[in-house]
Write a protein that holds these residues in place. Structure first.
Motif, PDB file in Angstrom:
ATOM      1  N   LYS A   1      72.679  23.076  54.392  1.00 45.08           N
ATOM      2  CA  LYS A   1      74.108  23.159  53.460  1.00 45.08           C
ATOM      3  C   LYS A   1      74.629  24.596  53.830  1.00 45.08           C
ATOM      4  O   LYS A   1      75.859  24.553  53.827  1.00 45.08           O
ATOM      5  N   ASN A   2      73.759  25.542  54.073  1.00 42.44           N
ATOM      6  CA  ASN A   2      74.515  26.938  54.467  1.00 42.44           C
ATOM      7  C   ASN A   2      74.627  27.178  56.051  1.00 42.44           C
ATOM      8  O   ASN A   2      75.168  28.325  56.595  1.00 42.44           O
ATOM      9  N   LYS A   3      74.112  26.275  56.821  1.00 42.35           N
ATOM     10  CA  LYS A   3      74.341  26.413  58.225  1.00 42.35           C
ATOM     11  C   LYS A   3      73.445  27.635  58.923  1.00 42.35           C
ATOM     12  O   LYS A   3      73.991  28.378  59.501  1.00 42.35           O
ATOM     13  N   ILE A   4      72.417  27.718  58.545  1.00 41.52           N
ATOM     14  CA  ILE A   4      71.449  28.770  58.557  1.00 41.52           C
ATOM     15  C   ILE A   4      70.129  28.039  59.101  1.00 41.52           C
ATOM     16  O   ILE A   4      69.751  27.052  58.821  1.00 41.52           O
ATOM     17  N   PRO A   5      69.299  28.799  60.036  1.00 41.06           N
ATOM     18  CA  PRO A   5      67.966  28.438  60.398  1.00 41.06           C
ATOM     19  C   PRO A   5      66.868  28.476  59.379  1.00 41.06           C
ATOM     20  O   PRO A   5      67.075  29.200  58.488  1.00 41.06           O
ATOM     21  N   PHE A   6      65.916  27.780  59.221  1.00 43.34           N
ATOM     22  CA  PHE A   6      64.660  27.767  58.484  1.00 43.34           C
ATOM     23  C   PHE A   6      63.464  27.700  59.520  1.00 43.34           C
ATOM     24  O   PHE A   6      63.467  27.123  60.423  1.00 43.34           O
ATOM     25  N   ALA A   7      62.533  28.203  58.912  1.00 38.70           N
ATOM     26  CA  ALA A   7      61.251  28.150  59.546  1.00 38.70           C
ATOM     27  C   ALA A   7      60.040  27.651  58.366  1.00 38.70           C
ATOM     28  O   ALA A   7      60.332  27.917  57.276  1.00 38.70           O
ATOM     29  N   PHE A   8      58.857  27.347  58.830  1.00 37.27           N
ATOM     30  CA  PHE A   8      57.772  26.763  57.842  1.00 37.27           C
ATOM     31  C   PHE A   8      56.381  27.213  58.367  1.00 37.27           C
ATOM     32  O   PHE A   8      56.012  27.225  59.696  1.00 37.27           O
ATOM     33  N   ASP A   9      55.576  27.691  57.486  1.00 34.15           N
ATOM     34  CA  ASP A   9      54.221  28.172  57.725  1.00 34.15           C
ATOM     35  C   ASP A   9      53.401  27.087  57.452  1.00 34.15           C
ATOM     36  O   ASP A   9      53.014  26.799  56.272  1.00 34.15           O
ATOM     37  N   VAL A  10      52.743  26.490  58.468  1.00 38.77           N
ATOM     38  CA  VAL A  10      51.442  25.446  58.326  1.00 38.77           C
ATOM     39  C   VAL A  10      50.347  26.174  58.040  1.00 38.77           C
ATOM     40  O   VAL A  10      49.608  26.414  59.037  1.00 38.77           O
ATOM     41  N   GLU A  11      50.046  26.697  56.769  1.00 38.12           N
ATOM     42  CA  GLU A  11      48.819  27.327  56.730  1.00 38.12           C
ATOM     43  C   GLU A  11      47.758  26.301  56.492  1.00 38.12           C
ATOM     44  O   GLU A  11      46.494  26.614  57.061  1.00 38.12           O
ATOM     45  N   ASP A  12      47.829  25.049  55.952  1.00 43.12           N
ATOM     46  CA  ASP A  12      47.024  24.138  56.116  1.00 43.12           C
ATOM     47  C   ASP A  12      47.512  22.864  56.576  1.00 43.12           C
ATOM     48  O   ASP A  12      48.839  22.668  56.899  1.00 43.12           O
TER      49      ASP A  12
ATOM     50  N   ILE B   1      57.829  27.077  63.620  1.00 43.25           N
ATOM     51  CA  ILE B   1      56.566  27.034  62.756  1.00 43.25           C
ATOM     52  C   ILE B   1      55.598  27.821  63.228  1.00 43.25           C
ATOM     53  O   ILE B   1      55.359  28.234  64.409  1.00 43.25           O
ATOM     54  N   SER B   2      54.636  28.447  62.088  1.00 43.23           N
ATOM     55  CA  SER B   2      53.663  29.113  62.425  1.00 43.23           C
ATOM     56  C   SER B   2      52.513  28.277  62.001  1.00 43.23           C
ATOM     57  O   SER B   2      52.621  27.657  60.969  1.00 43.23           O
ATOM     58  N   TYR B   3      51.284  28.583  62.455  1.00 40.64           N
ATOM     59  CA  TYR B   3      50.136  27.890  61.834  1.00 40.64           C
ATOM     60  C   TYR B   3      49.174  28.742  61.781  1.00 40.64           C
ATOM     61  O   TYR B   3      48.904  29.954  62.627  1.00 40.64           O
ATOM     62  N   ALA B   4      47.961  28.502  60.819  1.00 41.38           N
ATOM     63  CA  ALA B   4      46.828  29.678  60.706  1.00 41.38           C
ATOM     64  C   ALA B   4      45.634  29.323  61.273  1.00 41.38           C
ATOM     65  O   ALA B   4      44.802  30.134  61.107  1.00 41.38           O
ATOM     66  N   SER B   5      45.609  28.409  62.186  1.00 40.33           N
ATOM     67  CA  SER B   5      44.409  28.063  62.959  1.00 40.33           C
ATOM     68  C   SER B   5      44.603  27.477  64.282  1.00 40.33           C
ATOM     69  O   SER B   5      45.697  26.798  64.265  1.00 40.33           O
TER      70      SER B   5
END
Length: 403
Positions: free
Chosen positions: A137-148, A180-184
């Motif tokens: 909606k705001n035309k900005i990037p997003f990221a996600f942390d895949v901890e599990d 994306i970041s991931y935890a293992s």
């Protein structure tokens, strides 16, 4: 100064990865957080953490029955989404709201949230859809942390549909993420296997480790008993204690065990009470206090059960890193994630299976090596610095600055 928006369906006390990111970001970026209050044991710890992050703006939503109307509305929406889901399995909204009512609550509050940001960072699957919609909606990037690895987590109700919802959300939304970041390593591997069109160059491993500043050098130990420690948010069934406590009790003249976490009274009465003469049970404590305390013990118990769910088999918990960074010797169950970790870092501990024979053999070996374990504590403490958060944070800082 760049503005970062962090979203989580938990609170800070139950999301140490988010806390580390906020500590890293608060002095270099303007940070805003949307999180939840649970009205339970975690609230005092959460309040302390929020107070320690003076430069961060917090917006808190309720995950409890107060206010009643909000809880009822979100519960009805979640139930309706689950009922309607079989009729429209490719509806992003039904997948998200059927997965969690907190996804709906975040989505609603963000619809009316006006400030602009340069990047949205989502933690926990229930925050993924709201982050995606707000960013689009705001035309900005997003990221996600895949901890599990969410499709591989234990699912109690409506297994097939809930697993399908999790897979759908990840497949549909993660390719649009700036990173994306991931935890293992194995969680990253499985995520990349699941999502074929994910940009590998924007997928990074961020280990669950901590700052070296949080740990004190190991203290000299003179007790005749080898002192084991285990911690978690909850001391309850299904966390590996059923395997290790009876095995340790066979050596009760040679061992002592400290358990740190919120004690489930039913689990204590039905199980732990039998072994109480070797147990020291302590309430949950702030992370900073816990980490300083760990140096007083000899051996850390990393008893994940690969049989519990697939995620547990491939994850690396923060307790593994906390033990290692405190200089403890680690005894870990042979899950895929922990096996890989100890193969890469053989100096920090040993693997064991969970059968009575395997545990007896491992514990005998540890007790026989008590003096050597204590002698090498300082060496393990120094080696642990190579795994510290200071080595991980640069990866995130570099991304935040260029996105």
């Amino acid at each position: 100064m760049k503005r970062l928006l962090f979203l989580t369906s938990n609170n800070l006390a139950t999301n140490p990865r988010l806390v580390k990111e906020l500590r890293l970001a608060e002095n270099q970026f303007e940070c805003t957080v949307f999180s939840f209050d649970f009205s339970n044991w975690s609230d005092p710890l959460d309040e302390k953490l929020r107070s320690s992050l003076a430069n961060v703006v917090f917006n808190r939503l309720s995950a409890s029955k107060k206010p009643l109307f909000t809880w009822l509305l979100s519960s009805v929406i979640e139930k309706a989404a689950k009922i309607l889901y079989p009729l429209s399995r490719r509806s992003m909204l039904l997948n998200a709201f059927g997965h969690s009512k907190r996804s709906f609550l975040l989505w609603v509050v963000l619809k009316w949230h006006k400030p602009t940001y340069d990047l949205v960072i989502a933690h926990n699957l229930a925050s993924l859809y709201p982050a995606y919609i707000f960013a689009k909606k705001n035309k900005i990037p997003f990221a996600f942390d895949v901890e599990d690895y969410h499709p591989g987590e234990k699912i109690v109700d409506d297994f097939e549909n809930e697993r399908s919802r999790r897979i759908f959300l990840m497949k549909q939304l993660l390719p649009a993420a700036a990173y994306i970041s991931y935890a293992s390593p194995l969680i990253g591997e499985e995520t990349l296997k699941l999502i074929k069109n994910l940009n590998r160059s924007s997928s990074i491993l961020v280990n669950n480790s901590f700052s070296t500043k949080e740990f004190a050098p190991p203290v000299d130990k003179y007790s005749s008993k080898l002192h084991f420690v285990w911690f978690s948010q909850h001391i309850a069934a299904g966390r590996g204690l059923e395997h290790i406590i009876p095995a340790l009790y066979k050596f009760k003249d040679s061992v002592q065990i400290t358990l740190i976490g919120k004690l489930n009274s039913t689990f204590f009465k039905s199980y732990l009470q039998t072994y109480s003469d070797i147990l020291d049970i302590q309430e949950p404590k702030p992370q900073s206090e816990l980490h300083k305390q760990l140096g007083a013990y000899d051996v850390g118990l990393a008893f994940e059960s690969g049989a519990a769910d697939f995620n547990r088999d491939i994850c690396l918990t923060n307790k593994m890193f906390a033990y290692v960074q405190a200089g403890l010797f680690v005894i870990a169950t042979n899950t895929k994630g922990q096996t890989l970790f100890l193969k890469q870092n053989p100096w920090c501990g040993m693997l064991t299976g969970v059968t009575s024979t395997e545990l007896n053999k491992a514990l005998k070996e540890l007790i026989a090596q008590k003096q050597e374990i204590r002698k090498n504590a300082r060496s393990r403490f120094e080696n642990g610095k190579t795994l510290a958060w200071e080595n991980e944070e640069e990866k995130l800082l570099n991304l935040w600055k260029v996105i």
